[in-house]
Scaffold this active site. Structure first.
Site, mmCIF file in Angstrom:
data_model
loop_
_atom_site.group_PDB
_atom_site.id
_atom_site.type_symbol
_atom_site.label_atom_id
_atom_site.label_comp_id
_atom_site.label_asym_id
_atom_site.label_seq_id
_atom_site.Cartn_x
_atom_site.Cartn_y
_atom_site.Cartn_z
ATOM 1 N N LYS A 206 -3.773 19.331 12.136
ATOM 2 C CA LYS A 206 -4.949 19.150 12.995
ATOM 3 C C LYS A 206 -5.124 20.360 13.907
ATOM 4 C CE LYS A 206 -6.850 16.125 16.515
ATOM 5 N NZ LYS A 206 -6.818 14.853 17.224
ATOM 6 N N GLU A 212 6.655 23.400 12.896
ATOM 7 C CA GLU A 212 7.242 23.052 11.595
ATOM 8 C C GLU A 212 6.313 23.472 10.456
ATOM 9 O OE1 GLU A 212 7.007 21.062 14.232
ATOM 10 O OE2 GLU A 212 8.622 19.570 14.294
ATOM 11 N N GLY A 266 -4.349 12.379 15.008
ATOM 12 C CA GLY A 266 -3.509 12.765 13.869
ATOM 13 C C GLY A 266 -3.041 11.559 13.064
ATOM 14 N N ARG A 267 -2.582 10.517 13.759
ATOM 15 C CA ARG A 267 -2.043 9.349 13.049
ATOM 16 C C ARG A 267 -3.128 8.435 12.500
ATOM 17 N NH1 ARG A 267 -0.868 9.765 18.259
ATOM 18 N NH2 ARG A 267 -1.561 8.200 19.770
ATOM 19 N N GLU A 352 3.823 5.923 18.232
ATOM 20 C CA GLU A 352 3.204 7.056 18.930
ATOM 21 C C GLU A 352 1.960 6.574 19.704
ATOM 22 O OE1 GLU A 352 1.428 10.788 17.007
ATOM 23 O OE2 GLU A 352 3.442 11.494 17.417
ATOM 24 N N HIS A 383 19.842 -6.798 0.801
ATOM 25 C CA HIS A 383 21.254 -6.487 0.552
ATOM 26 C C HIS A 383 21.777 -5.459 1.544
ATOM 27 C CE1 HIS A 383 21.091 -8.826 -3.150
ATOM 28 N NE2 HIS A 383 19.844 -8.380 -3.202
ATOM 29 N N LYS A 511 9.175 19.659 22.319
ATOM 30 C CA LYS A 511 8.609 20.870 21.707
ATOM 31 C C LYS A 511 8.823 22.068 22.623
ATOM 32 C CE LYS A 511 4.703 18.702 19.273
ATOM 33 N NZ LYS A 511 3.248 18.619 19.196
HETATM 34 O O1 F6P Z 1 4.177 14.725 16.931
HETATM 35 C C1 F6P Z 1 3.023 15.022 17.620
HETATM 36 C C2 F6P Z 1 1.876 15.341 16.735
HETATM 37 O O2 F6P Z 1 0.912 15.933 17.516
HETATM 38 C C3 F6P Z 1 1.309 14.126 15.999
HETATM 39 O O3 F6P Z 1 0.493 13.352 16.778
HETATM 40 C C4 F6P Z 1 0.620 14.777 14.859
HETATM 41 O O4 F6P Z 1 0.274 13.880 13.861
HETATM 42 C C5 F6P Z 1 1.666 15.775 14.447
HETATM 43 O O5 F6P Z 1 2.224 16.234 15.676
HETATM 44 C C6 F6P Z 1 1.176 16.942 13.643
HETATM 45 O O6 F6P Z 1 0.188 17.659 14.322
HETATM 46 P P1 F6P Z 1 -0.772 18.641 13.573
HETATM 47 O O7 F6P Z 1 -1.549 17.883 12.564
HETATM 48 O O8 F6P Z 1 -1.637 19.242 14.627
HETATM 49 O O9 F6P Z 1 0.070 19.693 12.900
#
Ligand code: F6P
Length: 547
Positions: A206, A212, A266-267, A352, A383, A511
């Site tokens: 987003k 990452e 995002g979610r 979240e 199990h 972060k």
């Molecule tokens: O973990 C925080 C967060 O902002 C989430 O809400 C989001 O889905 C995820 O990181 C990834 O963010 P992005 O889509 O901006 O890379």
């Protein structure tokens, strides 16, 4: 509703708890043959059986009353009406527009968003069709056989879960993979055996700044450059983001950038351009059906009376357990191997969203908020951890999910799966009394002392709550409806708890600190200023590294 009003409502529910504490569910079932009819509801072919809960008509009436006191319906309509209910980020919360099937305008800040939504969907259709039919190819002219989505959180969990859930609709010759973790093992193991000439990457973020994702994207870029040459790199990348300039700066071709908007959390973004890898995996027609299924649940949520409204019922029962009975976790147990990432997906969606401790007015809450959500598919979980659900000291409300029809004709597998899911909710509700255990052991021919010794171990307390969600088949439509059901449940609970379900400031501190710690891990800065634990761990890390 004022804070004191909520406190009073929770307190009033306590009196219902005292009353219900005296009547276990097995007695309520025995006393009322119509209990299932009274406490089940449907949306389309999705049935919610909530009769195996510690509820009666008075409890439900009090909960619906509570929902009305917090103006649930008005807040729901405000969300759909495009109001900025995400107050800390000053944004609308309009993911329902992404799957809206009607022809009315959906305005946000005075502008109808539907033309833009449909434009991106149209571009997603063309692109996914062309990747699938081979008219879009890699730099060396070879057809793509592997598509790797690089993203994390909402840019990974939804598409990854859905792609797995809809495996019967995927093609063996076009595999879609998901890389999320900054742990190099993830991308390394995914790339093992793949051919860069036949591999496309989708960078999904987003913000297009998530460390990452950017780290994995850089590694992917290098791998492609080594495989097809620097000049061919852009043929192997697409991007999904709200940050179009950053996609451009990464070198993604304009016609391979698919945008979405800040009013999509995002979610809640699986319905947006973030769903592109799903469309590639299962075909755009199936992605459209997935959106349609969600839209059907939206229509139900927006129009069904609270008493028949599935997300409202599930949300309120969750509040009842969280705030009145003090149950702190919620298990989600799909009897469907293909839903094995469903709980992980719901963890972000729910935790979240509602893992908050301040109200919309910035005051500390005086009540518990979001539960810990967890789960695994049945029968595997039976199990592993069900022992604790049956006989442990914590009571864990469970959601069981089951399709009536499997995708494959492999009798007796599905009949056994269904028998197991029904058995679990029945066992949790009924339990097994001391008398029943003793009679059973006597029938087995055990002597009195041994019966006395064994009985306490074999008693099941019962009265353990669960919902069962049953539907015809796990189709794209049904999956869309199920996800939307849980999204709206989270909204209902966030409204009761008076928290902002649409921000996530709690993930920021980690972060920031990770950024500050990186040079210390890499050995280019001293660890001074950190607490002794962090310094000690850094020192030991460097010691181990140098051995
Ligand atoms: O973990 C925080 C967060 O902002 C989430 O809400 C989001 O889905 C995820 O990181 C990834 O963010 P992005 O889509 O901006 O890379």
């Amino acid at each position: 509703m004022a804070k004191s009003g909520r406190k009073a409502a929770f307190a009033a529910l306590e009196t219902h708890k005292k009353r219900l504490n005296k009547t276990p569910m097995r007695e309520m079932f025995a006393a009322d043959p119509a209990r299932f009819e009274k406490f089940s509801a449907r949306a389309g072919d999705i049935l919610l059986d909530y009769s195996k809960n510690r509820i009666d008509a008075d409890v439900m009436a009090a909960l619906f009353d509570f929902a009305r006191q917090v103006d649930l319906e008005a807040r729901r309509d405000a969300m759909w009406g495009g109001e900025h209910i995400n107050i800390t980020e000053d944004r609308a919360v309009e993911h329902m527009a992404l799957r809206y099937q009607g022809d009315k305008a959906v305005p946000i800040d005075g502008k109808d968003v539907m033309p833009d939504v449909r434009d991106v969907l149209g571009r997603m259709k063309v692109f996914s069709d062309q990747v699938r039919d081979g008219s879009i190819r890699g730099a060396t002219g070879e057809q793509f056989t592997d598509v790797i989505n690089i993203g994390i959180g909402g840019s990974d969990l939804g598409p990854a879960m859905v792609t797995l859930a809809l495996a019967p609709y995927t093609r063996a010759d076009l595999r879609v993979h998901y890389v999320s973790n900054v742990d190099g093992a993830h991308i390394h193991d995914t790339l093992k055996g793949l051919d860069p000439k036949r591999t496309m990457f989708i960078v999904a973020s987003k913000t297009f700044t998530t460390d990452e994702t950017m780290t994995n994207a850089a590694t992917a870029r290098k791998w492609i450059a080594e495989g097809v040459g620097e000049e061919g790199v852009s043929d192997h990348f697409a991007a999904l983001s709200t940050n179009l300039p950053a996609c451009d700066a990464f070198g993604i071709k304009q016609d391979r950038i698919f945008g979405f908007w800040d009013w999509v959390g995002g979610r809640y973004s699986v319905w947006s351009a973030i769903g592109l890898p799903i469309a590639i995996a299962v075909g755009f027609e199936n992605f459209e059906k997935f959106l349609k299924g969600a839209a059907e649940m939206d229509a139900h949520f927006l129009s069904a009376p609270l008493e028949k409204n599935l997300p409202v019922i599930m949300g309120l029962i969750g509040v009842w357990y969280r705030n009145v009975w003090d149950f702190s976790t919620q298990a989600v147990l799909p009897y469907d191997q293909r839903l094995s990432r469903f709980a992980a997906y719901l963890q972000q969606q729910d935790m979240e969203s509602n893992g908050k401790s301040v109200t919309l007015n910035g005051k500390q809450v005086d009540w518990s908020t979001g539960p810990i959500v967890w789960g695994e598919p049945g029968t595997n979980g039976q199990h592993a951890f069900y022992q604790l659900i049956h006989q442990g000291t914590d009571v864990i409300p469970c959601d069981f999910l089951i399709a009536a029809n499997p995708h494959e004709h492999l009798p007796p597998h599905h009949a056994k799966l269904v028998a197991n899911v029904l058995a679990q909710s029945e066992a949790l509700m009924l339990g097994k009394t001391e008398d029943e255990v003793e009679a059973e052991l006597k029938a087995q021919g055990l002597d009195k002392p041994r019966i006395k010794e064994l009985t306490p171990h074999k008693v099941f307390p019962g009265n353990r709550p669960s919902n069962t969600i049953m539907y015809s088949k796990l189709t794209p439509e049904t999956l869309g409806s199920l996800i939307a059901l849980y999204e709206h449940k989270v909204f209902v609970q966030g409204t009761i708890w008076n928290v902002n379900s649409y921000d996530q400031w709690g993930v920021e501190l980690g972060k920031q600190l990770a950024k500050a710690l990186l040079p210390k891990v890499e050995g280019t800065a001293s660890s001074e200023g950190h607490d002794s634990s962090t310094r000690g761990l850094l020192a030991y890390f460097h010691q181990l590294k140098s051995q």
